[in-house]
Design a protein around this motif. Structure first.
Motif, PDB file in Angstrom:
ATOM      1  N   TYR A   1      55.425  40.543  87.571  1.00 39.49           N
ATOM      2  CA  TYR A   1      55.775  39.120  87.593  1.00 39.49           C
ATOM      3  C   TYR A   1      57.015  38.874  86.743  1.00 39.49           C
ATOM      4  CZ  TYR A   1      55.358  34.070  86.857  1.00 39.49           C
ATOM      5  OH  TYR A   1      55.609  32.720  86.787  1.00 39.49           O
ATOM      6  N   LEU A   2      57.069  39.459  85.556  1.00 44.52           N
ATOM      7  CA  LEU A   2      58.223  39.267  84.670  1.00 44.52           C
ATOM      8  C   LEU A   2      59.520  39.688  85.349  1.00 44.52           C
ATOM      9  CD1 LEU A   2      58.404  40.170  80.904  1.00 44.52           C
ATOM     10  CD2 LEU A   2      60.191  40.953  82.441  1.00 44.52           C
ATOM     11  N   THR A   3      59.469  40.774  86.112  1.00 43.15           N
ATOM     12  CA  THR A   3      60.691  41.320  86.702  1.00 43.15           C
ATOM     13  C   THR A   3      60.989  40.776  88.095  1.00 43.15           C
ATOM     14  OG1 THR A   3      59.465  43.227  87.579  1.00 43.15           O
ATOM     15  CG2 THR A   3      60.452  43.472  85.402  1.00 43.15           C
ATOM     16  N   VAL A  57      38.811  43.060  90.913  1.00 43.30           N
ATOM     17  CA  VAL A  57      38.033  43.676  89.827  1.00 43.30           C
ATOM     18  C   VAL A  57      37.402  42.620  88.922  1.00 43.30           C
ATOM     19  CG1 VAL A  57      39.357  45.818  89.840  1.00 43.30           C
ATOM     20  CG2 VAL A  57      40.111  43.933  88.379  1.00 43.30           C
ATOM     21  N   GLY A  58      37.457  41.349  89.354  1.00 48.50           N
ATOM     22  CA  GLY A  58      36.810  40.285  88.602  1.00 48.50           C
ATOM     23  C   GLY A  58      37.478  39.941  87.294  1.00 48.50           C
ATOM     24  N   ALA A  59      38.790  40.111  87.229  1.00 46.58           N
ATOM     25  CA  ALA A  59      39.526  39.851  85.985  1.00 46.58           C
ATOM     26  C   ALA A  59      40.523  38.724  86.190  1.00 46.58           C
ATOM     27  CB  ALA A  59      40.263  41.110  85.534  1.00 46.58           C
ATOM     28  N   PRO A  60      40.912  38.040  85.112  1.00 50.83           N
ATOM     29  CA  PRO A  60      41.973  37.041  85.224  1.00 50.83           C
ATOM     30  C   PRO A  60      43.330  37.725  85.292  1.00 50.83           C
ATOM     31  CG  PRO A  60      41.348  37.256  82.939  1.00 50.83           C
ATOM     32  CD  PRO A  60      40.413  38.149  83.730  1.00 50.83           C
ATOM     33  N   THR A  61      44.303  37.033  85.840  1.00 47.08           N
ATOM     34  CA  THR A  61      45.678  37.524  85.824  1.00 47.08           C
ATOM     35  C   THR A  61      46.353  37.022  84.556  1.00 47.08           C
ATOM     36  OG1 THR A  61      45.731  37.500  88.233  1.00 47.08           O
ATOM     37  CG2 THR A  61      47.840  37.592  87.108  1.00 47.08           C
ATOM     38  N   THR A  62      47.245  37.832  84.019  1.00 47.69           N
ATOM     39  CA  THR A  62      47.953  37.485  82.786  1.00 47.69           C
ATOM     40  C   THR A  62      49.438  37.394  83.104  1.00 47.69           C
ATOM     41  OG1 THR A  62      46.288  38.651  81.498  1.00 47.69           O
ATOM     42  CG2 THR A  62      48.364  38.195  80.406  1.00 47.69           C
ATOM     43  N   TRP A  63      50.050  36.270  82.771  1.00 48.32           N
ATOM     44  CA  TRP A  63      51.430  35.976  83.144  1.00 48.32           C
ATOM     45  C   TRP A  63      52.331  36.035  81.910  1.00 48.32           C
ATOM     46  CZ3 TRP A  63      51.087  35.882  88.272  1.00 48.32           C
ATOM     47  CH2 TRP A  63      49.916  35.423  88.865  1.00 48.32           C
ATOM     48  N   VAL A  64      53.562  36.505  82.100  1.00 47.20           N
ATOM     49  CA  VAL A  64      54.507  36.594  80.986  1.00 47.20           C
ATOM     50  C   VAL A  64      55.924  36.590  81.544  1.00 47.20           C
ATOM     51  CG1 VAL A  64      54.415  39.133  80.994  1.00 47.20           C
ATOM     52  CG2 VAL A  64      55.123  37.925  78.915  1.00 47.20           C
ATOM     53  N   ALA A  67      62.146  25.800  84.601  1.00 47.11           N
ATOM     54  CA  ALA A  67      61.402  25.722  85.864  1.00 47.11           C
ATOM     55  C   ALA A  67      60.400  26.882  85.968  1.00 47.11           C
ATOM     56  CB  ALA A  67      62.370  25.753  87.047  1.00 47.11           C
ATOM     57  N   ALA A  68      60.830  28.074  85.579  1.00 49.70           N
ATOM     58  CA  ALA A  68      59.937  29.237  85.641  1.00 49.70           C
ATOM     59  C   ALA A  68      58.755  29.066  84.701  1.00 49.70           C
ATOM     60  CB  ALA A  68      60.717  30.506  85.291  1.00 49.70           C
ATOM     61  N   THR A  69      58.993  28.490  83.538  1.00 54.43           N
ATOM     62  CA  THR A  69      57.922  28.287  82.571  1.00 54.43           C
ATOM     63  C   THR A  69      56.876  27.318  83.106  1.00 54.43           C
ATOM     64  OG1 THR A  69      59.335  28.800  80.674  1.00 54.43           O
ATOM     65  CG2 THR A  69      57.398  27.414  80.266  1.00 54.43           C
ATOM     66  N   LEU A  70      57.312  26.205  83.697  1.00 56.71           N
ATOM     67  CA  LEU A  70      56.335  25.261  84.250  1.00 56.71           C
ATOM     68  C   LEU A  70      55.584  25.874  85.426  1.00 56.71           C
ATOM     69  CD1 LEU A  70      57.517  21.560  84.228  1.00 56.71           C
ATOM     70  CD2 LEU A  70      56.299  22.880  82.520  1.00 56.71           C
ATOM     71  N   LEU A  71      56.261  26.689  86.221  1.00 56.51           N
ATOM     72  CA  LEU A  71      55.567  27.386  87.309  1.00 56.51           C
ATOM     73  C   LEU A  71      54.505  28.321  86.724  1.00 56.51           C
ATOM     74  CD1 LEU A  71      55.228  28.277  90.267  1.00 56.51           C
ATOM     75  CD2 LEU A  71      57.177  29.819  89.938  1.00 56.51           C
ATOM     76  N   MET A  72      54.868  29.090  85.722  1.00 59.10           N
ATOM     77  CA  MET A  72      53.931  30.047  85.124  1.00 59.10           C
ATOM     78  C   MET A  72      52.740  29.354  84.483  1.00 59.10           C
ATOM     79  SD  MET A  72      54.555  32.828  82.043  1.00 59.10           S
ATOM     80  CE  MET A  72      54.547  31.618  80.720  1.00 59.10           C
ATOM     81  N   LEU A  73      53.000  28.310  83.712  1.00 63.73           N
ATOM     82  CA  LEU A  73      51.918  27.659  82.980  1.00 63.73           C
ATOM     83  C   LEU A  73      50.962  26.892  83.883  1.00 63.73           C
ATOM     84  CD1 LEU A  73      53.787  26.449  79.772  1.00 63.73           C
ATOM     85  CD2 LEU A  73      52.191  28.368  79.991  1.00 63.73           C
TER      86      LEU A  73
END
Length: 558
Positions: free
Chosen positions: A308-310, A332-339, A382-388
């Motif tokens: 996602y970062l790249t 796998v029943g896990a949350p996704t982590t965004w950065v 814009a990317a930050t609001l999309l991510m959050l």
């Protein structure tokens, strides 16, 4: 792109654990706050600034290494895993920081560096003094050299920082001897994780910090601990990223299946403690399905989403990476982590100011193509609001809440990242994103510390980014972040579900709970539905209510 009128639901899975939806703030200790005026940030400086995180609205902080270290790689060369480097304070300062953070209901994650130690670690000192084949050397990856005189490295592997990944030692009797592996700097010898003594040692290190109250560990180079047993030649340029195609052979030094056994042992230990302690993988692994293996139910809790970062700043690329990420972690029943930014990459306020499709640079310096600063900040917001707005957990890197760009005119002679020297001055490295951050525009070192001292020089332009110039200023980047984090909590976006909405090739749009999110990547303005209640936007919207290029808006439909 998804143009189906039927929304596609993707869920984060479990919603009862704090880490599934947390916003976690990365602190780079030497550049966050300096309490004693020596120009290097420290733990007392962080403790004095803890209210910043409460006011910003994050849930936890992650500290990059503060352990005793020769600082060959800014502390990622650890000489003692159970103490604090005098540069940053004392062990008592770490205890106080943890206690003060907990008093503010902030959780504390610390860095753990298990792939390698410092060459100053007592184990490596003992290995150099011992004979080939000794138990001391068995803790690391020592091998005889090739050729009649053993004067050639054991294989063709190269260092991530440039140059060979092997260094020859001088034996105690003065003769040229064996070689040791270091996938990074020569001051960072790789440990041998096939050795039970190494595994037992790190379980004890985990206990040491868990007993002091830390809430988790970010695991450095989590995909690198186990090497292919035969140490086979690779014959390709060294990259820390492991593969981008499902059928592409994995490099013999990255993402070996045996690494998962290590993390199952660690997970069992963490689960024996109360308070939901977590493991976070720094694993530069693609595709997403391989990365998801690190967050299976009996392994780690989170893994940084570097794909996602790249990802390129286009609607199709963003749609694709978000979809792949959610599908892989859902499986796998896990949350996704965004950065979007961290201490190893060009800050996204500068990275996104480069032309779309530009390869991600390893640092930017004088003479390099310079990003468009205004465009970069517009896209970054814009990317930050999309991510959050995405379901799952998100990481912020210190200073991004101020809109900080990369320091792109940092003099080459002050660079300290080993990449600069080991690449033969072809890659500027990571110093530009590690410069001490500005707090007060008119104070010495912009409020970083009580003096003008700063271990890396701050650019004069950073006065305008200082926190005191943005606090309570409508439209400032700091207020953009603070409002976004408040709304994210109020609307439960982190624990929500994503429904893609029909859109063209220049728009990404989805619904998460009662919030609709729209990012316009194209030159043509996009209308917000009539009667919609705009909750937040990354840039002011014109009177006609349309969304311009490189703008993200959150709204409630009528």
């Amino acid at each position: 792109m998804n143009t189906d009128a039927t929304p596609q639901q993707q869920s984060t899975g479990p919603t009862t654990d704090w880490w599934t939806e947390a916003v976690i703030y990365q602190i780079y200790p030497r550049s966050f706050a300096d309490a004693n005026g020596d120009g290097i940030g420290d733990l007392p400086g962080i403790t004095a600034r803890l209210d910043h995180f409460v006011e910003l609205g994050v849930d936890a902080v992650w500290l990059s290494p503060f352990y005793p270290s020769p600082q060959a790689d800014a502390g990622y060369d650890v000489a003692d895993y159970r103490d604090v480097d005098p540069l940053f304070g004392r062990l008592a300062d770490a205890d106080r920081l943890i206690a003060e953070a907990h008093a503010r209901r902030l959780r504390v994650i610390v860095d753990l560096v298990p792939n390698h130690t410092s060459s100053a670690h007592r184990w490596f000192t003992a290995a150099l003094a011992a004979a080939p084949g000794s138990p001391e050397r068995a803790r690391y990856v020592f091998r005889d050299g090739l050729g009649p005189d053993g004067d050639q490295p054991p294989n063709d592997w190269t260092s991530v920082f440039g140059g060979p990944a092997w260094t020859r030692v001088t034996e105690p009797d003065g003769r040229p001897g064996q070689w040791y592996l270091h996938l990074f700097d020569p001051g960072q010898p790789d440990l041998n994780w096939d050795n039970p003594e190494v595994r037992a040692e790190f379980l004890d290190v985990l206990r040491f910090w868990l007993d002091r109250g830390v809430d988790g560990f970010r695991v450095d180079v989590a995909h690198g601990l186990i090497k292919q047993a035969d140490l086979a030649n690779w014959q390709e340029p060294q990259e820390i990223l492991s593969g981008s195609e499902v059928d592409k052979p994995r490099p013999p030094m990255w993402d070996q299946d045996g690494v998962h056994e290590v993390y199952r042992d660690w997970r069992r230990l963490l689960d024996s403690y109360d308070g939901q302690r977590i493991l976070v993988a720094e694993a530069w692994v693609e595709p997403a399905e391989r990365l998801a293996r690190y967050v299976r139910p009996d392994e780690m809790h989170q893994a940084f989403n570097f794909e996602y970062l790249t990802a390129s700043w286009t609607a199709p690329a963003q749609y694709a990476v978000i979809t792949r990420s959610l599908e892989a972690t859902d499986a796998v029943g896990a949350p996704t982590t965004w950065v979007l930014s961290n201490h190893d990459v060009v800050r996204h306020a500068s990275r996104l100011g480069l032309p779309v499709g530009t390869p991600r640079p390893n640092g930017i310096g004088i003479g390099d193509p310079q990003p468009d600063a205004a465009l970069g900040l517009r896209r970054a917001r814009a990317a930050t609001l999309l991510m959050l707005a995405l379901p799952g957990s998100a990481y912020l890197y210190q200073g991004e809440e101020l809109g900080l760009p990369e320091h792109m005119t940092l003099p080459d002679e002050v660079r300290q990242d080993p990449t600069w020297e080991r690449s033969g001055h072809t890659e500027r490295g990571r110093d530009g994103c590690r410069v001490p951050i500005p707090w007060e525009a008119d104070a010495p070192s912009y409020g970083f510390g009580p003096t003008d001292a700063s271990w890396l020089p701050q650019p004069p332009s950073w006065a305008e980014y200082a926190l005191d110039r943005q606090l309570d200023v409508p439209g400032s980047t700091y207020e953009l972040y603070r409002t976004a984090l408040r709304l994210r909590r109020e609307h439960g976006l982190g624990r929500g579900s994503l429904y893609w909405l029909a859109s063209g090739d220049e728009v990404v749009s989805f619904r998460n709970g009662d919030v609709t999110v729209l990012t316009n990547f194209g030159a043509m303005p996009v209308p917000v539905p009539a009667g919609a209640q705009v909750l937040h936007a990354s840039a002011p919207l014109p009177d006609d209510g349309t969304v311009g290029q490189d703008v993200t808006v959150w709204f409630r439909p009528a």
